[in-house]
Design a protein around this motif. Structure first.
Motif, PDB file in Angstrom:
ATOM      1  N   ASP A  30      77.310  11.549 -10.229  1.00 47.95           N
ATOM      2  CA  ASP A  30      78.191  12.102  -9.194  1.00 47.95           C
ATOM      3  C   ASP A  30      77.973  13.605  -9.046  1.00 47.95           C
ATOM      4  O   ASP A  30      77.981  14.137  -7.935  1.00 47.95           O
ATOM      5  N   VAL A  31      77.774  14.286 -10.166  1.00 45.91           N
ATOM      6  CA  VAL A  31      77.546  15.729 -10.130  1.00 45.91           C
ATOM      7  C   VAL A  31      76.238  16.036  -9.397  1.00 45.91           C
ATOM      8  O   VAL A  31      76.169  16.944  -8.556  1.00 45.91           O
ATOM      9  N   VAL A  32      75.206  15.283  -9.692  1.00 46.62           N
ATOM     10  CA  VAL A  32      73.920  15.486  -9.029  1.00 46.62           C
ATOM     11  C   VAL A  32      74.058  15.277  -7.525  1.00 46.62           C
ATOM     12  O   VAL A  32      73.524  16.059  -6.718  1.00 46.62           O
ATOM     13  N   GLU A  33      74.801  14.248  -7.141  1.00 47.21           N
ATOM     14  CA  GLU A  33      74.964  13.935  -5.724  1.00 47.21           C
ATOM     15  C   GLU A  33      75.810  14.963  -4.984  1.00 47.21           C
ATOM     16  O   GLU A  33      75.789  15.019  -3.753  1.00 47.21           O
ATOM     17  N   ALA A  34      76.534  15.803  -5.721  1.00 45.85           N
ATOM     18  CA  ALA A  34      77.319  16.871  -5.091  1.00 45.85           C
ATOM     19  C   ALA A  34      76.437  18.033  -4.657  1.00 45.85           C
ATOM     20  O   ALA A  34      76.913  18.968  -4.008  1.00 45.85           O
ATOM     21  N   LEU A  36      74.808  20.576  -6.278  1.00 42.80           N
ATOM     22  CA  LEU A  36      75.074  21.928  -6.789  1.00 42.80           C
ATOM     23  C   LEU A  36      73.788  22.615  -7.245  1.00 42.80           C
ATOM     24  O   LEU A  36      73.823  23.760  -7.679  1.00 42.80           O
ATOM     25  N   GLY A  37      72.685  21.914  -7.160  1.00 43.96           N
ATOM     26  CA  GLY A  37      71.424  22.464  -7.645  1.00 43.96           C
ATOM     27  C   GLY A  37      71.227  22.246  -9.129  1.00 43.96           C
ATOM     28  O   GLY A  37      70.395  22.917  -9.753  1.00 43.96           O
ATOM     29  N   ILE A  38      71.988  21.313  -9.728  1.00 49.48           N
ATOM     30  CA  ILE A  38      71.885  20.995 -11.145  1.00 49.48           C
ATOM     31  C   ILE A  38      71.411  19.554 -11.266  1.00 49.48           C
ATOM     32  O   ILE A  38      72.096  18.630 -10.817  1.00 49.48           O
ATOM     33  N   SER A  39      70.252  19.354 -11.868  1.00 48.04           N
ATOM     34  CA  SER A  39      69.714  18.007 -12.019  1.00 48.04           C
ATOM     35  C   SER A  39      70.434  17.277 -13.151  1.00 48.04           C
ATOM     36  O   SER A  39      71.110  17.893 -13.983  1.00 48.04           O
ATOM     37  N   GLU A  40      70.267  15.964 -13.200  1.00 50.05           N
ATOM     38  CA  GLU A  40      70.912  15.189 -14.260  1.00 50.05           C
ATOM     39  C   GLU A  40      70.375  15.558 -15.644  1.00 50.05           C
ATOM     40  O   GLU A  40      71.168  15.712 -16.582  1.00 50.05           O
ATOM     41  N   PRO A  41      69.050  15.739 -15.817  1.00 48.74           N
ATOM     42  CA  PRO A  41      68.564  16.187 -17.141  1.00 48.74           C
ATOM     43  C   PRO A  41      69.128  17.554 -17.539  1.00 48.74           C
ATOM     44  O   PRO A  41      69.464  17.777 -18.703  1.00 48.74           O
ATOM     45  N   THR A  42      69.235  18.473 -16.566  1.00 49.70           N
ATOM     46  CA  THR A  42      69.784  19.795 -16.873  1.00 49.70           C
ATOM     47  C   THR A  42      71.253  19.689 -17.271  1.00 49.70           C
ATOM     48  O   THR A  42      71.695  20.341 -18.228  1.00 49.70           O
ATOM     49  N   LEU A  43      72.024  18.860 -16.544  1.00 50.45           N
ATOM     50  CA  LEU A  43      73.431  18.681 -16.881  1.00 50.45           C
ATOM     51  C   LEU A  43      73.569  18.094 -18.283  1.00 50.45           C
ATOM     52  O   LEU A  43      74.447  18.509 -19.054  1.00 50.45           O
ATOM     53  N   HIS A  44      72.694  17.148 -18.621  1.00 48.84           N
ATOM     54  CA  HIS A  44      72.723  16.574 -19.975  1.00 48.84           C
ATOM     55  C   HIS A  44      72.472  17.656 -21.022  1.00 48.84           C
ATOM     56  O   HIS A  44      73.168  17.719 -22.051  1.00 48.84           O
ATOM     57  N   ARG A  45      71.495  18.521 -20.766  1.00 48.96           N
ATOM     58  CA  ARG A  45      71.196  19.590 -21.732  1.00 48.96           C
ATOM     59  C   ARG A  45      72.340  20.595 -21.821  1.00 48.96           C
ATOM     60  O   ARG A  45      72.615  21.128 -22.906  1.00 48.96           O
ATOM     61  N   ILE A  46      73.009  20.868 -20.703  1.00 45.54           N
ATOM     62  CA  ILE A  46      74.167  21.768 -20.734  1.00 45.54           C
ATOM     63  C   ILE A  46      75.286  21.161 -21.573  1.00 45.54           C
ATOM     64  O   ILE A  46      75.872  21.822 -22.439  1.00 45.54           O
TER      65      ILE A  46
END
Length: 280
Positions: A30-34, A36-46
């Motif tokens: 859902d975050v990726v589809e919003a 914001l310029g944040i990929s799913e792998p990047t969000l996982h690493r964050i």
């Protein structure tokens, strides 16, 4: 306040952002589809504390999750620390897998540890540490000396903290009988342990051979506890080539149970063999 290091700040920020996302009912997809310029792998690493995080990304995520301004500002400020190095972060001598531990140790409120074979690094004298490193037959003596100096720096950081850390360590009797470095080195090491144990917040204990079988025979461990409820307690297990960090509540509780059992059977180092100062 104790120092923490960038890896510990990343860990704390990641957990807070994960909790906000979960509370909002959003998945990583859902975050990726919003957009914001944040990929799913990047969000996982964050969220798992693997990478530095910009304040802009934190604010964007907080906006998406519906966080209020106070929380947003606090987390954006926390993001500044995800790229701020402490002395151990910049050291090429300290293995990457150990840097998280050093940061956790520097920010823990309480630490409980068991070691049956060797006095742990945070309690070693330079001479004892030099004998331990020498037994590993390092190819580069200069690098080994740098390790020893860094270990002493870590000790100074740990014991100079305000407020002081609550430290309880149980050593197997073998750690005091084995003549690491020879008679004089061991006498100095034992006196150092007794001197440290006189501090109000330090309790160093010995598990005598006479106890026989005991609950911690599987090996050494440390439990690190934190006052911040957003920073979960950790069990640290170390090998020659890496480390394991356990954070599940059931895992931590089991190690607490084991520690309580051996602590019950141990005696203060000041009372252990009061007339004995080392191997003959």
């Amino acid at each position: 306040m104790p120092v923490t290091g960038q890896r510990v700040v990343r860990r704390a920020l990641g957990r807070r952002l994960t909790r906000l996302r979960t509370a909002s009912g959003m998945s990583r997809r859902d975050v990726v589809e919003a957009r914001l310029g944040i990929s799913e792998p990047t969000l996982h690493r964050i969220e798992t504390g693997k990478v530095p995080v910009t304040g802009a990304n934190v604010r964007a995520l907080c906006w998406l999750y519906g966080a209020d301004q106070g929380i947003t500002d606090a987390l954006a400020d926390l993001a500044l620390g995800t790229s701020q190095q402490e002395w151990w972060d910049a050291s090429p001598v300290i293995p990457e897998w150990f840097k998280l531990y050093v940061g956790l140790e520097a920010s823990a409120s309480r630490m409980f540890g068991y070691d049956g074979e060797v006095v742990p690094g945070e309690l070693q004298t330079p001479e004892y540490a030099r004998a331990v490193f020498g037994a590993e037959q390092p190819a580069d003596v200069e690098v080994a000396e740098r390790h020893i100096n860094l270990r002493m720096q870590r000790q100074r950081t740990l014991f100079a903290r305000t407020p002081p850390i609550r430290l309880v360590t149980v050593l197997g009797e073998g750690a005091l009988i084995r003549p690491v470095g020879g008679e004089q080195v061991m006498k100095g090491q034992i006196e150092h342990l007794r001197r440290l144990s006189r501090q109000e917040t330090v309790d160093i204990r010995v598990l005598p051979f006479s106890v026989g079988a005991h609950a911690a025979m599987a090996g050494a461990f440390r439990i690190l506890e934190f006052d911040d409820p957003d920073d979960p307690d950790v069990v640290y297990l170390e090998s020659h080539v890496g480390a394991l960090y356990l954070e599940e509540q059931a895992e931590v509780d089991e190690y607490r149970r084991i520690f309580d059992l051996i602590a019950r059977d141990s005696v203060p180092v000041a009372e252990f063999g009061e007339s004995w100062t080392g191997p003959a």
